[in-house]
Motif scaffolding. Structure first.
Motif, short mmCIF file in Angstrom:
data_model
loop_
_atom_site.label_atom_id
_atom_site.label_comp_id
_atom_site.label_asym_id
_atom_site.label_seq_id
_atom_site.Cartn_x
_atom_site.Cartn_y
_atom_site.Cartn_z
N TYR A 99 -3.51 21.67 -21.85
CA TYR A 99 -3.28 21.36 -23.16
C TYR A 99 -2.69 20.01 -23.28
CZ TYR A 99 -5.00 26.19 -23.42
OH TYR A 99 -5.67 27.17 -23.19
N ASN A 100 -2.69 19.01 -22.46
CA ASN A 100 -2.03 17.77 -22.53
C ASN A 100 -0.61 17.69 -22.95
OD1 ASN A 100 -2.53 15.09 -22.41
ND2 ASN A 100 -2.94 14.80 -24.64
N ALA A 101 0.16 18.90 -22.50
CA ALA A 101 1.42 18.90 -22.93
C ALA A 101 2.55 18.75 -21.84
CB ALA A 101 1.88 20.25 -23.53
N LYS A 102 2.05 18.72 -20.58
CA LYS A 102 2.87 18.44 -19.66
C LYS A 102 3.07 17.02 -19.20
CE LYS A 102 3.29 20.21 -14.60
NZ LYS A 102 2.40 20.86 -13.56
N ASN A 103 4.35 16.67 -18.81
CA ASN A 103 4.51 15.33 -18.59
C ASN A 103 4.40 14.88 -17.00
OD1 ASN A 103 5.04 14.89 -21.04
ND2 ASN A 103 7.39 14.71 -20.93
N SER A 104 3.01 15.09 -16.45
CA SER A 104 2.78 15.17 -15.01
C SER A 104 2.68 13.50 -14.89
CB SER A 104 1.37 15.46 -14.81
OG SER A 104 0.13 15.38 -15.74
N LEU A 105 2.67 13.21 -13.58
CA LEU A 105 2.99 11.42 -13.29
C LEU A 105 1.68 10.76 -13.85
CD1 LEU A 105 4.43 12.20 -9.99
CD2 LEU A 105 5.45 10.94 -11.86
N ASP A 106 0.51 11.54 -14.06
CA ASP A 106 -0.73 10.76 -14.37
C ASP A 106 -0.40 10.41 -15.81
OD1 ASP A 106 -0.51 13.35 -14.73
OD2 ASP A 106 -3.07 13.22 -14.88
N LYS A 107 0.32 10.86 -16.45
CA LYS A 107 0.67 10.54 -17.88
C LYS A 107 1.99 9.49 -18.27
CE LYS A 107 -1.69 14.62 -19.82
NZ LYS A 107 -2.25 14.75 -18.56
N GLY A 149 -1.25 12.15 -8.62
CA GLY A 149 -0.01 12.76 -9.62
C GLY A 149 0.73 13.57 -8.56
N GLY A 150 0.11 13.73 -7.58
CA GLY A 150 0.98 14.70 -6.50
C GLY A 150 1.15 15.97 -6.78
N GLY A 151 2.37 16.62 -6.68
CA GLY A 151 2.79 18.06 -7.03
C GLY A 151 3.18 17.94 -8.52
N SER A 152 3.19 16.84 -9.18
CA SER A 152 3.48 16.94 -10.64
C SER A 152 2.25 17.70 -11.31
CB SER A 152 3.61 15.76 -11.30
OG SER A 152 2.27 15.09 -11.36
N ILE A 153 1.11 17.89 -10.82
CA ILE A 153 0.09 18.47 -11.44
C ILE A 153 0.20 20.11 -11.37
CG2 ILE A 153 -2.53 18.87 -11.32
CD1 ILE A 153 -1.55 16.16 -11.88
N GLU A 162 -4.49 8.40 -2.34
CA GLU A 162 -4.21 9.66 -2.42
C GLU A 162 -5.51 10.37 -2.10
OE1 GLU A 162 -3.17 13.21 -3.25
OE2 GLU A 162 -1.79 11.82 -3.84
N MET A 163 -4.91 11.30 -0.99
CA MET A 163 -6.03 12.31 -0.40
C MET A 163 -6.51 13.40 -1.44
SD MET A 163 -4.50 14.58 2.45
CE MET A 163 -2.84 15.87 2.32
N GLY A 164 -5.77 13.77 -2.49
CA GLY A 164 -6.39 14.71 -3.45
C GLY A 164 -7.21 14.20 -4.53
N CYS A 165 -7.69 14.78 -5.20
CA CYS A 165 -8.54 14.59 -6.39
C CYS A 165 -7.79 14.19 -7.80
CB CYS A 165 -9.44 15.67 -6.68
SG CYS A 165 -10.53 16.57 -5.27
N ARG A 166 -8.51 13.41 -8.66
CA ARG A 166 -7.92 13.27 -9.84
C ARG A 166 -8.62 14.24 -10.79
NH1 ARG A 166 -6.01 8.50 -12.66
NH2 ARG A 166 -6.73 7.39 -11.07
N TRP A 167 -7.47 14.83 -11.66
CA TRP A 167 -7.80 16.01 -12.62
C TRP A 167 -7.59 15.45 -13.96
CZ3 TRP A 167 -9.94 20.28 -10.78
CH2 TRP A 167 -9.92 20.46 -9.35
N LEU A 205 0.78 -1.21 -0.11
CA LEU A 205 -0.05 -0.07 -0.19
C LEU A 205 0.86 1.15 0.09
CD1 LEU A 205 -3.39 0.60 1.45
CD2 LEU A 205 -1.71 2.37 2.04
N ILE A 206 0.60 1.98 -0.99
CA ILE A 206 1.44 3.38 -1.37
C ILE A 206 0.35 4.56 -0.51
CG2 ILE A 206 2.72 4.71 -2.77
CD1 ILE A 206 2.86 2.04 -4.33
N VAL A 207 1.28 5.54 0.18
CA VAL A 207 0.60 6.69 0.87
C VAL A 207 1.21 7.65 -0.18
CG1 VAL A 207 -0.04 7.86 2.78
CG2 VAL A 207 0.50 5.48 2.90
N GLY A 208 0.11 8.08 -1.01
CA GLY A 208 0.66 9.29 -1.77
C GLY A 208 0.82 8.79 -3.13
N SER A 209 0.65 9.78 -4.17
CA SER A 209 0.91 9.45 -5.62
C SER A 209 1.80 10.42 -6.12
CB SER A 209 -0.47 9.35 -6.36
OG SER A 209 -1.02 10.49 -6.44
N GLY A 210 2.75 11.20 -5.54
CA GLY A 210 3.50 12.09 -5.99
C GLY A 210 4.70 11.35 -6.69
#
Length: 536
Positions: free
Chosen positions: A202-210, A83-87, A34-39, A8-13
């Motif tokens: 605009y789907n150009a940033k390489n955030s962790l959810d990608k 995706g943590g702080g990568s968003i 992950e306590m934050g939302c999915r965007w 189990l992993i606490v956090g998705s950064g």
């Protein structure tokens, strides 16, 4: 014994997403809390004025992804989301100088200068690191300023996690997955809107959810959004050799009162960000769930010795054009400055900005600041008046992020405040962090004179002698033993089995550069030492 997940992993950064993918690849079942939302690109706010969808304060109904925490020594900016702080981070992915491995609590624990290059290469490939191609007006001004002060040879375009597409093609063009042989999502090339830090629409940033997290989910990892971990307890009273019982609750307003759940897992990876990890481990040690956590918890918390300054210009100089951080240079051996921006219309952060004043830290600087404001309003009213208002901040302000590699740290403790004895909270202690970097301030004053603007800084530095950082690091750092650190060089928590820390809390020295790439590479290092799951 029946388990809900192997890990189990606490956090998705950066640490949590790396852990999720690498453990899933090794055959383990993985749950990510992950306590934050999915965007998604179409649900992100268009500007930072949409406070409800930008700021993260769920107890008052704000369910965005950007958070601010104020301590006596520092104000910390950070993110909460799948995706943590990568968003909300600025995409900048720099390798620190080799000298950082010879400093701090991790010095000598591994042959870091031989071990880490391979992990940095893997992290760069996964995050799609490339050189910035879009030089905006702010980057051009910074390059000219670097040349004027004799440091032009140190100017660089940042290494960033942004997809720019093919040379010569129109910006915003859609491409099939360019990174993972078709296994990743489609991407669009960057349009240079400056919106990286309010979420790329605009789907150009390489955030962790990608990348990491996207691939982990394809391999079976399950992500539970808006879920907060409130307890981690070894099964059968041991030290984790039989696993852990993890209790979670909803992070929604009032949701935690109704929706609690317990999970049995073989191992736990705590990746809740430096602040989140420290706060969680403090709580668990206090309540007796993890009583063996080292007394080094909360020690040597670092901030990259940062300062946010800038120059505000009249008219529409288009300081918002480009990517969030497009360039930088070294003002001296220990100090480097990056050109930073927000997208047009995202001016809410402008409430933190004010006129830059000289003077030494302390209450006397407030009077210097007041004299500076009065003088500006009397002599340059058309320039000075907008400086006091946030409107048009993004398009008019050349923002400088200044960082230093000089050693310095504070401590965090978990205790009651004198005025609120009913609950405990994280509090900062130790010598004051410098609230401004004199040579960087002079650079801003000189730049303002040269281009006809007004130098500015963050108001907390002036009024409260408190600097701002987006790079809180350490607090559960590596050490040789529990007397030196909270974890060993492979992320294992001293005193427990199958319990790891993989995030900014593990860093053992001031990096002097944006830490995301280093956190990613160190998480790769940690996960490389966990063997593949053996067949039953």
């Amino acid at each position: 014994m029946k388990y809900d997940f192997d890990y189990l992993i606490v956090g998705s950064g950066f640490g949590g997403s790396v852990s999720a993918l690498r453990l899933a690849e090794k055959g383990y079942s993985v749950g990510v809390m992950e306590m934050g939302c999915r965007w998604e690109t179409d649900t992100l706010p268009k500007t930072s004025w949409n406070i409800r969808r930008w700021m993260w304060k769920p107890w008052v109904g704000l369910r965005g992804f950007f958070n601010i925490r104020l301590f006596r020594h520092v104000m910390v900016l950070h993110g909460n989301a799948v995706g943590g702080g990568s968003i909300t981070y600025a995409n900048t992915l720099l390798v620190p100088k080799d000298s950082v491995w010879r400093d701090g609590s991790w010095s000598g624990l591994e042959d870091w200068e031989s071990v880490m290059p391979g992990h940095f290469n893997t992290a760069k490939r996964m995050l799609g690191v490339t050189e910035n191609r879009i030089m905006g007006p702010a980057d051009i001004l910074l390059k000219e300023a670097a040349e004027e002060c004799g440091r032009g040879d140190s100017f660089y375009r940042t290494q960033v996690g942004v997809f720019f597409g093919d040379e010569g093609e129109v910006q915003g063009k859609r491409y099939p997955d360019p990174y993972f042989d078709g296994q990743g999502p489609e991407r669009n090339s960057c349009i240079g809107c400056g919106g990286c830090m309010v979420g790329c629409r605009y789907n150009a940033k390489n955030s962790l959810d990608k990348n990491y997290l996207y691939l982990a989910e394809r391999r079976g990892a399950q992500v539970f959004e808006e879920t907060r971990v409130i307890n981690i307890k070894p099964l059968n009273g041991g030290e984790g050799e039989q696993g852990y019982e993890v209790t979670t609750q909803s992070s929604r307003l009032f949701g935690g009162l109704l929706r609690k759940r317990r999970w049995r897992v073989r191992g736990v990876v705590v990746s809740a960000s430096s602040l989140g990890t420290q706060e969680l481990l403090f709580k668990l040690r206090d309540k007796g769930s993890l009583p063996n956590i080292s007394d080094q918890l909360g020690r040597r918390v670092r901030t990259n010795a940062e300062s946010l300054i800038g120059v505000r210009l009249p008219g529409d100089p288009e300081m918002d054009k480009g990517i969030a951080i497009g360039s930088g240079f070294y003002l001296d051996e220990h100090t480097h400055i990056e050109a930073t921006r927000y997208p047009r219309g995202s001016d809410a952060i402008g409430f933190l900005l004010t006129a830059l004043a000289r003077g030494q830290p302390g209450y006397r600087r407030i009077f210097t600041w007041l004299r500076t404001l009065l003088k500006l309003l009397l002599t340059k009213p058309l320039l000075a008046a907008p400086l006091l208002l946030p409107f048009n901040m993004a398009r008019q302000t050349l923002i400088f992020l200044c960082m230093q590699t000089l050693e310095g740290h504070i401590d965090l403790r978990y205790q009651r405040r004198w005025y609120w004895p009913f609950s405990k909270t994280l509090q900062s202690f130790g010598p004051k962090i410098p609230t401004f970097i004199p040579q960087a301030n002079e650079f801003a004053f000189n730049m303002a004179r040269r281009i006809g603007g007004l130098a500015g800084s963050v108001i907390t530095e002036v009024l409260f002698d408190i600097p701002v950082t987006a790079h809180c690091m350490g607090g559960a750092a590596m050490g040789k033993t529990a007397e030196d650190g909270v974890i060993d060089s492979r992320g294992r928590v001293f005193g427990y089995q199958n319990l790891y820390v993989c995030d900014g809390a593990m860093l053992g020295a001031n990096l002097g550069v944006n830490p995301s790439l280093t956190i990613t590479a160190l998480s790769e290092h940690t996960m490389s030492h966990i063997p593949p799951k053996q067949a039953a």
